[in-house]
Design a protein around this motif. Structure first.
Motif, mmCIF file in Angstrom:
data_model
loop_
_atom_site.group_PDB
_atom_site.id
_atom_site.type_symbol
_atom_site.label_atom_id
_atom_site.label_comp_id
_atom_site.label_asym_id
_atom_site.label_seq_id
_atom_site.Cartn_x
_atom_site.Cartn_y
_atom_site.Cartn_z
ATOM 1 N N ASP A 184 54.458 -5.993 8.763
ATOM 2 C CA ASP A 184 55.210 -4.931 8.105
ATOM 3 C C ASP A 184 56.359 -4.484 8.999
ATOM 4 O O ASP A 184 56.160 -3.741 9.962
ATOM 5 C CB ASP A 184 54.259 -3.770 7.806
ATOM 6 N N LEU A 185 57.579 -4.919 8.674
ATOM 7 C CA LEU A 185 58.731 -4.579 9.495
ATOM 8 C C LEU A 185 58.947 -3.070 9.538
ATOM 9 O O LEU A 185 59.303 -2.518 10.588
ATOM 10 C CB LEU A 185 59.983 -5.284 8.966
ATOM 11 N N MET A 186 58.727 -2.379 8.428
ATOM 12 C CA MET A 186 58.914 -0.925 8.421
ATOM 13 C C MET A 186 57.922 -0.237 9.358
ATOM 14 O O MET A 186 58.258 0.740 10.027
ATOM 15 C CB MET A 186 58.778 -0.371 7.001
ATOM 16 N N GLU A 187 56.705 -0.742 9.415
ATOM 17 C CA GLU A 187 55.715 -0.210 10.343
ATOM 18 C C GLU A 187 56.193 -0.381 11.784
ATOM 19 O O GLU A 187 56.062 0.531 12.615
ATOM 20 C CB GLU A 187 54.383 -0.914 10.139
ATOM 21 N N ALA A 188 56.745 -1.539 12.088
ATOM 22 C CA ALA A 188 57.263 -1.797 13.428
ATOM 23 C C ALA A 188 58.419 -0.860 13.751
ATOM 24 O O ALA A 188 58.504 -0.305 14.855
ATOM 25 C CB ALA A 188 57.708 -3.257 13.546
ATOM 26 N N VAL A 189 59.327 -0.677 12.803
ATOM 27 C CA VAL A 189 60.469 0.227 13.015
ATOM 28 C C VAL A 189 59.986 1.657 13.227
ATOM 29 O O VAL A 189 60.534 2.406 14.041
ATOM 30 C CB VAL A 189 61.440 0.149 11.820
ATOM 31 N N ARG A 190 58.950 2.047 12.520
ATOM 32 C CA ARG A 190 58.422 3.410 12.621
ATOM 33 C C ARG A 190 57.778 3.682 13.978
ATOM 34 O O ARG A 190 57.936 4.763 14.557
ATOM 35 C CB ARG A 190 57.397 3.648 11.516
ATOM 36 N N GLU A 216 60.152 10.432 17.961
ATOM 37 C CA GLU A 216 60.072 11.785 17.423
ATOM 38 C C GLU A 216 61.328 12.204 16.661
ATOM 39 O O GLU A 216 61.318 13.197 15.930
ATOM 40 C CB GLU A 216 59.782 12.795 18.544
ATOM 41 N N GLU A 217 62.405 11.447 16.804
ATOM 42 C CA GLU A 217 63.652 11.776 16.111
ATOM 43 C C GLU A 217 63.886 10.915 14.871
ATOM 44 O O GLU A 217 64.879 11.099 14.164
ATOM 45 C CB GLU A 217 64.839 11.619 17.073
ATOM 46 N N ARG A 218 62.975 10.015 14.575
ATOM 47 C CA ARG A 218 63.166 9.090 13.455
ATOM 48 C C ARG A 218 62.772 9.754 12.138
ATOM 49 O O ARG A 218 61.615 10.119 11.931
ATOM 50 C CB ARG A 218 62.343 7.816 13.667
ATOM 51 N N THR A 219 63.724 9.894 11.266
ATOM 52 C CA THR A 219 63.451 10.431 9.940
ATOM 53 C C THR A 219 63.076 9.288 9.003
ATOM 54 O O THR A 219 63.294 8.106 9.312
ATOM 55 C CB THR A 219 64.683 11.157 9.392
ATOM 56 N N TRP A 222 66.135 7.297 8.220
ATOM 57 C CA TRP A 222 66.530 6.395 9.312
ATOM 58 C C TRP A 222 65.624 5.161 9.332
ATOM 59 O O TRP A 222 66.099 4.033 9.531
ATOM 60 C CB TRP A 222 66.457 7.120 10.654
ATOM 61 N N ILE A 223 64.324 5.363 9.121
ATOM 62 C CA ILE A 223 63.377 4.249 9.139
ATOM 63 C C ILE A 223 63.695 3.254 8.025
ATOM 64 O O ILE A 223 63.734 2.041 8.246
ATOM 65 C CB ILE A 223 61.927 4.776 9.011
ATOM 66 N N TYR A 224 63.942 3.759 6.815
ATOM 67 C CA TYR A 224 64.272 2.881 5.690
ATOM 68 C C TYR A 224 65.587 2.135 5.950
ATOM 69 O O TYR A 224 65.699 0.926 5.718
ATOM 70 C CB TYR A 224 64.378 3.683 4.392
#
Length: 262
Positions: A184-190, A216-219, A222-224
């Motif tokens: 899951d690329l989104m999981e990795a980015v998160r 802590e700054e990732r909304t 931003w993640i999407y």
């Protein structure tokens, strides 16, 4: 600073070369995600790091004292209730019974497990509850290095977000290092500070993506956005077979060995 360093790691299953010249660095307080298509050797690499597989060839240095693993399948002891499953590692380390109970109760509250949940056997728990118990068993040891092999892949979105929050708390409080394997690329980015792309035949690291924004700054926005941008990169598309081309092994955006700080 505690760290893990791997150079020139090779592994073969019989005549099949599973890993070829893998190298990476991982430091305390850092989360590193390994991402790539099925069969590229991600789980094999994690098992080498965990000491479950002896590599055919490698140069490895690890300063981390405690290592815990969480796998896709919870692998709970079926004859033990949830409370005793969480306390399993603590008991092996010789932690007294009263102290074990206290630590389990603390983790149970953070995991959303009730007293009645702790008295249930694995077959009496839902899949999500079993995953909570498995994660609790790993975190109860306060490991320096946490190895995660797709532990969230079968969970619903709401439960994933809850467990992500628990992991971030662990990162902040313990300064644990985390190696996360995920499709899951989104999981990795998160969750990750760096993402390493792995490709098969044989398994090797071919590219590094560095997340420039602290966790802590990732909304959510931003993640999407970042996930979409990474999925459109040439390296990611070739790595997942969405575009034709080849990737020269072991380079990152800085031109250095993938996984190694320039």
């Amino acid at each position: 600073m505690k760290s893990l360093h791997i150079r020139h790691l090779y592994h073969r299953f019989g005549l099949t070369e599973a890993l070829a010249d893998v190298g990476l660095d991982l430091y305390a307080g850092e989360t590193l995600a390994l991402i790539g298509p099925s069969g590229c050797g991600k789980s094999t690499l994690l098992q080498v790091i965990a000491g479950l597989i002896q590599p055919s060839e490698a140069v490895m240095q690890c300063d981390f004292r405690g290592i815990s693993c969480v796998f896709q399948e919870p692998s709970l002891m079926p004859w033990m209730v949830a409370r005793d499953n969480i306390a399993l590692g603590l008991k092996a380390l010789g932690v007294p019974k009263v102290a074990r109970r206290r630590q389990v109760e603390n983790f149970a509250a953070r995991l959303g497990l009730t007293e009645s949940d702790l008295l249930k056997y694995p077959h009496e728990l839902s899949g999500g509850m079993q995953s909570r118990v498995s994660l609790g068993r790993a975190l109860a040891l306060s490991p320096d290095l946490l190895l995660l092999d797709e532990p969230f892949s079968s969970l619903d979105v709401g439960l994933k977000l809850e467990l992500y929050s628990l992991l971030r708390e662990q990162f902040m409080q313990r300064r644990s290092a985390v190696l996360l394997i995920t499709h899951d690329l989104m999981e990795a980015v998160r969750l990750a500070d760096r993402i390493l792309l792995m490709v098969p035949n044989p398994g090797r690291l071919v590219y590094e993506f560095v997340m420039d924004l602290p966790q802590e700054e990732r909304t959510e926005a931003w993640i999407y956005k970042t996930t979409c941008e990474l999925m459109e990169t040439r390296e990611m598309r070739i790595g997942f077979g969405l575009s034709q081309g080849t990737l020269a092994p072991i380079v990152n955006r800085h031109g250095a060995h993938a996984g190694c700080r320039p």
